[in-house]
Structures are given as structure tokens and as C-alpha cells.
Design an enzyme around this catalytic site. Structure first.
Site, PDB file in Angstrom:
ATOM      1  N   CYS A 113       0.817  -1.223   0.000  1.00  0.00           N
ATOM      2  CA  CYS A 113       0.000   0.000   0.000  1.00  0.00           C
ATOM      3  C   CYS A 113       0.851   1.273   0.000  1.00  0.00           C
ATOM      4  O   CYS A 113       0.324   2.366  -0.188  1.00  0.00           O
ATOM      5  CB  CYS A 113      -0.976  -0.020   1.165  1.00  0.00           C
ATOM      6  SG  CYS A 113      -2.155  -1.377   1.008  1.00  0.00           S
ATOM      7  N   HIS A 254      -3.307   6.957   2.450  1.00  0.00           N
ATOM      8  CA  HIS A 254      -3.727   5.694   1.848  1.00  0.00           C
ATOM      9  C   HIS A 254      -5.149   5.373   2.336  1.00  0.00           C
ATOM     10  O   HIS A 254      -5.473   5.614   3.501  1.00  0.00           O
ATOM     11  CB  HIS A 254      -2.747   4.596   2.265  1.00  0.00           C
ATOM     12  CG  HIS A 254      -3.221   3.221   1.944  1.00  0.00           C
ATOM     13  ND1 HIS A 254      -3.592   2.853   0.675  1.00  0.00           N
ATOM     14  CD2 HIS A 254      -3.422   2.130   2.725  1.00  0.00           C
ATOM     15  CE1 HIS A 254      -3.988   1.587   0.691  1.00  0.00           C
ATOM     16  NE2 HIS A 254      -3.893   1.131   1.928  1.00  0.00           N
ATOM     17  N   ASN A 284      -9.985  -0.435  -0.882  1.00  0.00           N
ATOM     18  CA  ASN A 284      -8.531  -0.325  -0.810  1.00  0.00           C
ATOM     19  C   ASN A 284      -7.942  -0.882  -2.106  1.00  0.00           C
ATOM     20  O   ASN A 284      -7.928  -2.094  -2.315  1.00  0.00           O
ATOM     21  CB  ASN A 284      -8.033  -1.105   0.409  1.00  0.00           C
ATOM     22  CG  ASN A 284      -6.533  -1.044   0.580  1.00  0.00           C
ATOM     23  OD1 ASN A 284      -5.821  -0.545  -0.300  1.00  0.00           O
ATOM     24  ND2 ASN A 284      -6.041  -1.555   1.692  1.00  0.00           N
TER      25      ASN A 284
END
Ligand code: COA
Length: 329
Positions: A113, A254, A284
Site C-alpha cells: 500500500c 492511503h 482499498n
């Protein structure tokens, strides 16, 4: 070191949408639980046979168009991804060929990520050092290719998406990238990983039968680490540059869980209007989240040329990243 600007941004999500209601038909979950615990309403996922280079391509092309840079001017391509089209050749090589970037070299970068923040700072360093005048940094993932849609603890979280920026040498008065700070902590490895398919545990009947080619996560451990580290890395970078949270025009974290972003933003004393949260639409997307959030902030008028922006990420590894910049396009 030469000043470096973000000259163009492009993003892409596949058209197919997977809603929380769709997931209710696959696993024992419900829309209320997902919304309350994560903030996610829906995510986009690719059709079978679409790889990361396929979704990275339109994102990179859009970034190049905005930057006014042709394929032959690109000197370097870095792709942050956890879901390369294949183990080799790299997705950067596949993208280079699709773009016709005949003068570029490059590689993939595995930071989960934090893929975009790490790719951005790697490409920044290439341009700043004089190794090239124009570089592309991509964050792109087809998470649906490694998600177990029988595991309710992970399948609700992830989606597919891509973003790319073109970085170019900046003039003396142009808004530019200011600083970055990253760290890794390998002790976090077991908390979020895909156990099989690499050199340690190659694919076999057993690994497939045991569903080891999918994301495995200790959600609680990742959550705690992400809350603590998003704040810590952001504050470290701000302090180093004598900036307070309220001085920022935009905070782009993020997008993993609404609660993680809100906790960090609170501690940075950020006004909620300056905090981008768009995970309700995309979930995500791993390396794709930050450019997708930047694009949405630009579309709704919250991100303008010259704005002071802080990016922050926490990902599997663990990887932790932050970039401070004046937005350039
Ligand atoms: N639907 C309904 N119930 C679910 C569920 C789902 N999709 N997933 C888990 N549950 C259940 C659990 O089984 C548990 O039930 P139990 O109490 O009977 O055992 C209960 O809900 C609570 O589970 P828990 O894991 O404690 O929930 P949580 O509040 O910690 O939320 C996550 C889980 C995954 C949303 C959260 O831990 C998280 O976001 N972690 C970070 C994930 C992340 O950011 N990953 C990427 C990092 S880059």
C-alpha cells in the site's frame, strides 16, 4: 539536486462495480457492518484476463497528456504494485512497451500500500539527480486477482485501480516536491501477506488446496500499526520542514479504512474538509489509492496548483511512507 514537479496525473478504474450488497451474496456479511467498520460502499474490479499493466496504461497515458510529454521523452518508469501481470517480466517493462516509451528504463517496486509513495519518491530522485528529465510513477493493483472471495475478513476491503503521475524538472518558481520520509519494519510481515507463489513456497496442488495464493491478514494488528504509523510518519515529515498540520491545504492518506484516516487526521489537527476520503467508492486499491484520491480532490475543487499537500501510507511489510509537496498541475 534539481527541483521536480508533478506535471500530470491520470487514473483508471475498471467499469465493473462490486457493491456491499453483491458481497452479501458471496459471504456472511452485510452492508451495515462493512460501512460502519470500514467506510467502504463499493469497489471496482476487472474482468477476467485484465492485468495491472492494462489498467496502468490509460492512467499513464492521461498523465502524459496532461504533462504535454510524449512517450519518447520519458526516461524512467517505476510501477508500485503487489499484483504484477506475472512474476517476470516486470509490469514496468510491459507498460513501457504499451506506451512506446522507447527511451525509458525502469522496474517494479514492491511496497504494497506504500507502492505509490515509494514510486513517487523513486521517480523524484531520478529526475532531481539529472538521470532523466521526465519520469512516470505508477501505483496500480488488481487486488481481485489475489483476494479470496470466500473470506469475509478480507474480500470486503479491496478493489482494483491505477494512478500515475509524470514528474518533470521544475522551473525555479514552480510548485515542486519538497521532501519525503519512509521506513520499513519487516517484523510486520506475517500480519499481511500472500504466503505462496514465491520462491519459498512455489505453487503446488497443496498450496492451491490450502488457499495460500490469497491475501491473509491479521486485521487488528494491521489496524493498530496503521493508526500509529500514519500519524508518526506524517508528523516527522512536517516537523522536519517546520510545518504544522493546519498549514497544509490537503492531507491524502492511503485509503484502507475510514477510521484509520480519521484518527490520523485528528492527531494532525486537520480540518475534515482538507482530508480526502474516497474509499467508499473504490475500497482499498493498494498502490492505487493515493492517486485516485488526488484525482477526486482535484475534481471536487479541493486540490489546486500550488497547494501544500501531505501524502501518507502504511502497507504490508510493514512499509510506511510520506511525501510533502506543492501540487504542480
Ligand atoms: N462481515 C461481518 N462480520 C465480520 C466481517 C464481515 N465482513 N469480518 C469480520 N467479521 C466479524 C468477526 O468475525 C468478528 O466476529 P466475532 O466478534 O464474533 O469474532 C467481528 O466481526 C469483529 O471483527 P474484527 O476483526 O475485530 O473487526 P474490526 O473492527 O477489527 O474490523 C477490519 C476488521 C479488517 C475492518 C479492521 O481490522 C481493519 O480495517 N484493519 C486494517 C485493515 C487494513 O488496513 N489493511 C490494509 C492495510 S494497508
Amino acid at each position: 539536486m534539481r527541483p521536480v514537479k508533478v506535471a500530470g496525473l491520470g487514473t483508471f478504474v475498471p467499469p465493473k462495480v462490486l457493491t456491499n450488497t453483491d458481497l452479501e451474496k458471496l459471504v456472511d456479511t452485510n452492508n451495515e457492518w462493512i460501512l460502519q467498520r470500514t467506510g467502504i460502499r463499493e469497489r471496482h474490479i476487472v474482468e477476467k484476463g485484465v492485468g495491472t499493466s492494462d489498467i496502468a496504461l490509460p492512467a499513464a497515458q492521461a498523465a502524459m497528456k496532461e504533462a504535454g510529454v510524449t512517450a519518447d521523452q520519458i526516461g524512467f518508469i517505476v510501477v508500485g504494485t503487489t499484483t504484477p501481470d506475472m512474476i517476470f517480466p516486470s509490469t514496468a517493462c510491459l507498460l513501457q512497451a504499451k506506451l512506446g516509451a522507447v527511451n525509458a528504463w525502469g522496474y517494479d517496486l514492491g511496497a504494497a500500500c506504500s507502492g505509490f509513495t515509494y514510486a513517487l519518491s523513486t521517480a523524484y530522485t531520478m529526475v532531481a539527480s539529472g538521470a532523466c528529465d521526465h519520469a512516470i510513477a505508477v501505483g496500480a493493483d488488481v487486488m481481485s486477482s489475489i483476494i479470496d472471495y470466500t473470506d469475509r475478513t478480507t474480500c470486503i476491503l479491496f478493489g482494483d485501480g491505477a494512478g500515475a503521475v509524470v514528474l518533470s524538472v521544475a522551473g525555479p518558481d514552480e510548485p515542486a516536491i519538497i521532501d519525503f520520509s519512509h521506513e520499513i519494519d519487516g517484523h510486520g510481515g506475517p500480519s499481511l501477506c500472500m504466503p505462496a507463489g514465491g520462491s519459498k513456497l512455489p505453487a503446488s496442488h497443496e498450496t492451491v488446496d490450502q488457499r495460500l495464493h490469497f491475501v491473509k491478514q491479521d486485521g487488528g494488528a494491521v489496524f493498530k500499526f496503521a493508526v500509529r504509523k500514519t500519524e508518526e510518519i506524517a508528523l516527522r515529515l512536517l516537523k522536519r520542514n517546520n510545518i504544522n498540520g493546519p498549514d497544509l491545504d490537503l492531507f491524502v492518506s492511503h485509503q484502507a479504512n475510514r477510521r484509520i484516516i480519521e484518527a490520523a487526521a485528528d492527531r494532525l489537527q486537520m480540518d475534515s474538509r482538507k482530508v480526502v476520503i474516497n474509499l467508499d467508492k473504490y475500497g482499498n486499491t493498494t498502490a492505487g489509492t493515493i492517486p485516485l484520491a488526488l484525482a477526486d480532490a482535484r475534481a471536487d475543487g479541493r486540490l489546486k496548483k500550488g497547494d501544500l499537500v501531505l501524502l501518507a501510507s502504511v502497507g504490508a511489510g510493514f512499509t510506511v511512507g510520506s511525501v510533502l509537496l506543492r501540487w504542480g498541475c
